[in-house]
Design a protein around this motif. Structure first.
Motif, mmCIF file in Angstrom:
data_model
loop_
_atom_site.group_PDB
_atom_site.id
_atom_site.type_symbol
_atom_site.label_atom_id
_atom_site.label_comp_id
_atom_site.label_asym_id
_atom_site.label_seq_id
_atom_site.Cartn_x
_atom_site.Cartn_y
_atom_site.Cartn_z
ATOM 1 N N PRO A 603 -6.209 -17.750 -2.572
ATOM 2 C CA PRO A 603 -5.842 -18.727 -1.540
ATOM 3 C C PRO A 603 -4.680 -18.208 -0.675
ATOM 4 O O PRO A 603 -3.766 -17.531 -1.162
ATOM 5 N N LEU A 604 -4.740 -18.521 0.617
ATOM 6 C CA LEU A 604 -3.710 -18.117 1.564
ATOM 7 C C LEU A 604 -3.020 -19.362 2.113
ATOM 8 O O LEU A 604 -3.699 -20.308 2.559
ATOM 9 N N ALA A 605 -1.686 -19.359 2.078
ATOM 10 C CA ALA A 605 -0.940 -20.505 2.600
ATOM 11 C C ALA A 605 -1.241 -20.691 4.089
ATOM 12 O O ALA A 605 -1.457 -19.725 4.826
ATOM 13 N N THR A 606 -1.258 -21.923 4.541
ATOM 14 C CA THR A 606 -1.556 -22.229 5.950
ATOM 15 C C THR A 606 -0.571 -21.545 6.881
ATOM 16 O O THR A 606 -0.947 -21.033 7.941
ATOM 17 N N THR A 607 0.693 -21.491 6.465
ATOM 18 C CA THR A 607 1.705 -20.883 7.339
ATOM 19 C C THR A 607 1.425 -19.397 7.580
ATOM 20 O O THR A 607 1.739 -18.865 8.643
ATOM 21 N N ALA A 608 0.798 -18.713 6.599
ATOM 22 C CA ALA A 608 0.517 -17.291 6.745
ATOM 23 C C ALA A 608 -0.644 -17.032 7.689
ATOM 24 O O ALA A 608 -0.878 -15.894 8.092
ATOM 25 N N ALA A 609 -1.387 -18.078 8.049
ATOM 26 C CA ALA A 609 -2.506 -17.912 8.981
ATOM 27 C C ALA A 609 -2.109 -18.238 10.414
ATOM 28 O O ALA A 609 -2.934 -18.116 11.326
ATOM 29 N N GLN A 610 -0.868 -18.665 10.636
ATOM 30 C CA GLN A 610 -0.413 -19.078 11.975
ATOM 31 C C GLN A 610 0.532 -18.035 12.570
ATOM 32 O O GLN A 610 1.490 -17.605 11.927
ATOM 33 N N TYR A 614 4.947 -15.878 11.965
ATOM 34 C CA TYR A 614 5.331 -14.470 11.924
ATOM 35 C C TYR A 614 6.539 -14.193 12.820
ATOM 36 O O TYR A 614 7.340 -13.304 12.531
ATOM 37 N N LYS A 615 6.695 -14.953 13.885
ATOM 38 C CA LYS A 615 7.863 -14.767 14.757
ATOM 39 C C LYS A 615 9.142 -15.143 14.012
ATOM 40 O O LYS A 615 10.159 -14.454 14.106
ATOM 41 N N GLY A 616 9.075 -16.224 13.240
ATOM 42 C CA GLY A 616 10.234 -16.611 12.446
ATOM 43 C C GLY A 616 10.519 -15.606 11.341
ATOM 44 O O GLY A 616 11.674 -15.259 11.065
ATOM 45 N N LEU A 621 13.585 -11.166 8.975
ATOM 46 C CA LEU A 621 13.594 -9.794 8.455
ATOM 47 C C LEU A 621 14.697 -8.966 9.127
ATOM 48 O O LEU A 621 15.405 -8.206 8.473
ATOM 49 N N VAL A 622 14.860 -9.143 10.452
ATOM 50 C CA VAL A 622 15.941 -8.442 11.159
ATOM 51 C C VAL A 622 17.289 -8.870 10.582
ATOM 52 O O VAL A 622 18.174 -8.034 10.345
ATOM 53 N N ASP A 623 17.465 -10.159 10.343
ATOM 54 C CA ASP A 623 18.721 -10.649 9.765
ATOM 55 C C ASP A 623 18.948 -10.056 8.372
ATOM 56 O O ASP A 623 20.075 -9.656 8.034
ATOM 57 N N TYR A 624 17.891 -9.974 7.590
ATOM 58 C CA TYR A 624 18.005 -9.437 6.236
ATOM 59 C C TYR A 624 18.388 -7.950 6.262
ATOM 60 O O TYR A 624 19.269 -7.509 5.508
ATOM 61 N N VAL A 625 17.732 -7.200 7.116
ATOM 62 C CA VAL A 625 18.032 -5.770 7.225
ATOM 63 C C VAL A 625 19.472 -5.582 7.696
ATOM 64 O O VAL A 625 20.214 -4.717 7.187
ATOM 65 N N TYR A 626 19.903 -6.375 8.658
ATOM 66 C CA TYR A 626 21.274 -6.276 9.181
ATOM 67 C C TYR A 626 22.302 -6.553 8.082
ATOM 68 O O TYR A 626 23.351 -5.919 8.013
ATOM 69 N N ARG A 627 21.990 -7.495 7.205
ATOM 70 C CA ARG A 627 22.933 -7.854 6.144
ATOM 71 C C ARG A 627 22.955 -6.827 5.017
ATOM 72 O O ARG A 627 23.997 -6.585 4.419
#
Length: 841
Positions: A603-610, A614-616, A621-627
């Motif tokens: 099963p795939l979560a609904t959010t992963a199909a929208q 991915y923009k969020g 991910l940029v914030d995580y890499v920066y930290r």
């Protein structure tokens, strides 16, 4: 006993007096950097040549100099027989029982005798078990047995790796490497090939050049296939079929195929790769003494191994920066047959290259032989140091004198042939003539006692036992880890560690492929062979590929890297947490656009199909890499030396050690320049004072005798002459009185001369103490430099972090894991089955 633990010098022994036949107290200390001009050691069996060469390697190891040691006879594994406690039970497993029997002793008694002999021998030369311990701790010692599993096996034919780009751009170097690789392989197959006339040699060179110029590695199987179906259509200006018809090429292919299929040949394909850097240093930068025992090989196999190894050394050497300090040693025992005066075996070209060029890179070559007549002395004219021991025949002595004369002529040094010939004729065992172009005159010396137990040749079974012992718990894992296939952790960017989260319980897998917004990139990892045969269950991963740029002017760093993060997508729709992700290698060539036939999907979560999700996630991910992402470098602040972004800590420490060694040698030269003239001036004054003292003593003695005779004559004249005082008697008495006064004045002159000598000696003692304090301070400073390595963490700017890909990647589960529902493990830090198959670095 003089101090021999000095900066950058090797303790070889003591000066030997040919007239008395005994060693004196003066030490023979050899500058390590003199070895960059190479050395030759010549001596017959029983001359002590092996002991001298082992001593040289021991000193190099203590000084932190790594070495590649080629051993055709089997003596050099003795370097691993080091027993700091000097106990009989340490010697017992390694004593030669035949020697014990010949002496009428049991093996235990002989071991006790050997232990006592070594303890006494070391003490006689100012050494002890602590120096043995220092040797063991200074370097990592290993015995390699190519073509055998007795020691550490080496992979020689698994692949003919293409040289790195900088070596491929050097046309001369590339041609040499291709020629020696072809010659070595043909020699192994028993084919004596002339590089100019042989079709076999020319064809192999053509195939190697074609692949290597393109950066492609080859292995023996591929070479055999290319011989039958070459990727080239012509050789030179001739068509391939005209130059070497297919029917005749098949014979060459069969020779090499028979070689590959021969029983026991698989040993040449197994083991550690022939990587010179890894053979010289452990991943953490510790120097290694790598001993290559080849006594078990036949002549063709030996020639192949030696040629291949030397060729690799030449390539590695030219990738190093230039230096005037000793960086590494290449030692070969019994060079006979590998460097002849007339013939040109495959080993001769790389040896000549090393002798002519290695000094510029700090690589010293040491060659040993008992057959001086069979060496190419034109090539050996590049050797600046000669160790000459007892020789068997007058012809050998004359040949060595010719070589020494050639060295003297090339360096412009004086050469006293008659004197040297007289010295060579009277050499004893363990006594050598040291002729060093960096010194004023040759030196006769006796070799010091070896720290290693010299038990004689070591058999393959003993090598196996020796290496098994070193792999035991007492030695830790560093010997195994030193050459493991896993490289040291590079100083690339690091992040806060965290394992991908396990998926929450899910519903049934379905054959229906979840629908996604068309903007979402979607890929499928290929199933394994077993998975393809059964039903494949795909589970979703979110993979982000990030480009990170680091810049810091202070550290002179401009570096970019690409890193991929993967995190399991929870079927419940829980928000993506990049903190639970891990680093993975992004290999787009492995990814498929379509799933395997008959596959089912978790099963795939609904959010992963929208697409909006991915923009969020991209922003988070940029914030995580920066930290979390940092480029970690190592630096030595005093030397202002900093690691390169792609350099491992071990590689940086190796470079740091060389920089410290160069600075040490430079500072030692400065100390010599400062103290040398002062010492020489004091020596001259001391000689003059000693001469004046002897003169004053001589004159005093003469005056004292004259005074005695004068006074005696006066007294005798008064007693035996006339009974009364006469004018002549009074005159004689006055002369005697004046002579006595002169004697008194001369005695005072002697006292002054003695005082002058004592003052000069005191000044010399103070100067020596001052020099010793300076060198000890320098040694402490050098040791501190190596210990004070700091880390520098460079943080990227947020604008320098870009996401090049954010995709949904479906990872197939193996059939054994297919269930109607996936249960989350109790420990979320364990490996997640959803991410366990993604390509990892």
């Amino acid at each position: 006993m003089q101090d021999f633990e000095k900066l950058g010098v090797f303790y070889l022994g003591r000066r030997f007096d040919a007239d008395t036949g005994k060693a004196g107290a003066e030490l023979v200390l050899y500058d390590s950097k003199d070895l960059v001009t190479h050395a030759v050691c010549v001596g017959m069996t029983g001359s002590g040549k092996t002991g001298l060469c082992l001593t040289l390697i021991e000193e190099a190891a203590i000084d932190g100099i790594p070495a590649l040691v080629i051993d055709p006879k089997g003596d050099l594994p003795n370097l691993l027989l080091t027993f700091p406690e000097l106990r009989a039970e340490d010697f017992r497993p390694w004593v030669n029982e035949r020697d014990a029997t010949q002496r009428g002793l049991s093996a235990d008694e002989f071991a006790a005798q050997q232990a006592e002999q070594w303890k006494q021998g070391l003490a006689d030369w100012g050494q002890d078990g602590e120096r043995i311990r220092r040797l063991r701790e200074a370097a990592n010692f290993s015995v390699f047995t190519p073509g055998s599993s007795a020691g550490r096996p080496l992979s020689m034919l698994k692949r003919f790796a293409a040289p790195p780009p900088e070596q491929r751009e050097d046309a001369e170097l590339l041609a040499e490497q291709i020629a020696t690789a072809a010659s070595g392989l043909l020699a192994l197959a028993g084919i004596d090939a002339d590089p100019i006339q042989s079709r076999e040699h020319i064809l192999l060179c053509t195939l190697l050049r074609e692949s290597w110029l393109a950066g492609r590695d080859l292995d023996l199987a591929t070479i055999i296939a290319q011989i039958q179906a070459p990727p080239v259509k012509q050789v030179g200006v001739l068509e391939l079929e005209s130059f070497y018809p297919a029917k005749e090429r098949f014979g060459l292919a069969m020779r090499l195929n028979n070689l590959l299929a021969a029983p026991g040949f698989s040993a040449w394909l197994e083991g550690e790769p022939l990587d010179v850097e890894r053979l010289l240093h452990t991943p953490d930068g510790k120097p290694r003494i790598s001993i290559f025992s080849i006594a078990h090989l036949d002549d063709a196999q030996r020639m192949f191994f030696v040629t291949t190894l030397l060729n690799q050394v030449v390539g590695w050497m030219r990738s190093q920066p230039g230096t005037t300090s000793l960086r590494a040693l290449v030692y070969m025992d019994e060079i006979f047959g590998y460097f002849p005066p007339v013939a040109n075996p495959p080993s001769k070209l790389p040896l000549l290259t090393l002798l002519k060029q290695a000094r510029a890179f700090g690589v010293g070559v040491v060659l040993a032989t008992q057959n001086p007549v069979d060496l190419d002395y034109k090539g050996l004219s590049n050797a600046g140091t000669w160790f000459v021991g007892r020789l068997q025949t007058e012809r050998d002595q004359l040949r060595v004198l010719d070589g020494l004369e050639g060295v003297a002529a090339s360096s412009g040094a004086a050469f006293d042939r008659a004197r040297l010939q007289k010295l060579l004729a009277g050499l004893q065992s363990r006594v050598f003539l040291l002729n060093n172009v960096h010194e004023d005159a040759p030196v006769l010396f006796q070799v010091r006692w070896a720290l290693s137990y010299l038990r004689g040749p070591v058999t393959r079974e003993q090598i196996r036992r020796l290496m098994d012992n070193r792999r035991g718990p007492a030695h830790g894992a560093d010997d195994d880890d030193a050459l493991s296939d896993t490289p040291g952790t590079p100083p690339a960017a690091t992040q806060t560690p965290g394992a991908p989260a396990a998926p929450a319980p899910s519903g049934q897998a379905t054959p229906v492929r979840p629908g996604l917004d068309p903007e979402i990139a979607q890929y499928f990892l290929p199933p394994s062979g077993e998975q393809a045969a059964g039903t494949v269950v795909y589970r979703p991963l979110l993979v982000g590929v990030v480009n990170v740029h680091y810049a810091q002017a202070k550290a002179n760093v401009e570096y970019s890297e690409q890193v991929a993060y993967a995190v399991a997508v929870q079927p419940s729709g829980v928000a993506i947490d990049w903190q639970q992700s891990g680093d993975y290698a992004w290999e787009p060539d492995r990814l498929l656009r379509d799933p395997a036939a008959g596959a089912t999907f978790a099963p795939l979560a609904t959010t992963a199909a929208q697409a909006k999700s991915y923009k969020g996630w991209q922003k988070s991910l940029v914030d995580y890499v920066y930290r979390t992402r940092r480029l970690t470098l190592w630096q030595q602040p005093t030397l202002k030396l900093i690691s390169r972004p792609d350099e491992t800590e071990g590689a940086f420490r190796i470079r740091l050690q060389q920089a410290i060694r160069e600075q040490r040698d430079q500072r030692v030269e400065q100390l010599r320049a400062e103290y040398g003239p002062r010492v020489l001036a004091l020596e001259e004054k001391a000689k003059q004072a000693e001469t004046a003292l002897e003169r004053e003593r001589s004159e005093a003695n003469q005056k004292r005798v004259e005074s005695v005779f004068s006074a005696g004559a006066a007294i005798l004249g008064m007693i035996l002459g006339r009974k009364r005082l006469s004018a002549s008697n009074v005159q004689r008495a006055g002369t005697a009185s004046r002579s006595a006064g002169k004697v008194f004045g001369t005695s005072r002159d002697v006292e002054k001369a003695e005082l002058n000598v004592d003052q000069i000696r005191e000044r010399r003692t103070k100067l020596e103490a001052e020099f010793r304090a300076e060198t000890e301070a320098l040694l402490a400073e050098m040791n501190t430099l190596e210990q004070t390595v700091e880390t520098v963490a460079i943080k990227p700017k947020k604008v320098d972090i870009t996401i090049s890909q954010l995709a949904l990647v479906w990872k197939p589960d193996p059939p054994s894991e297919i269930t109607s529902a996936t249960v989350a493990p109790e420990n979320p830090a364990t490996t997640d089955p959803a991410t366990a198959g993604l390509p990892q670095p």
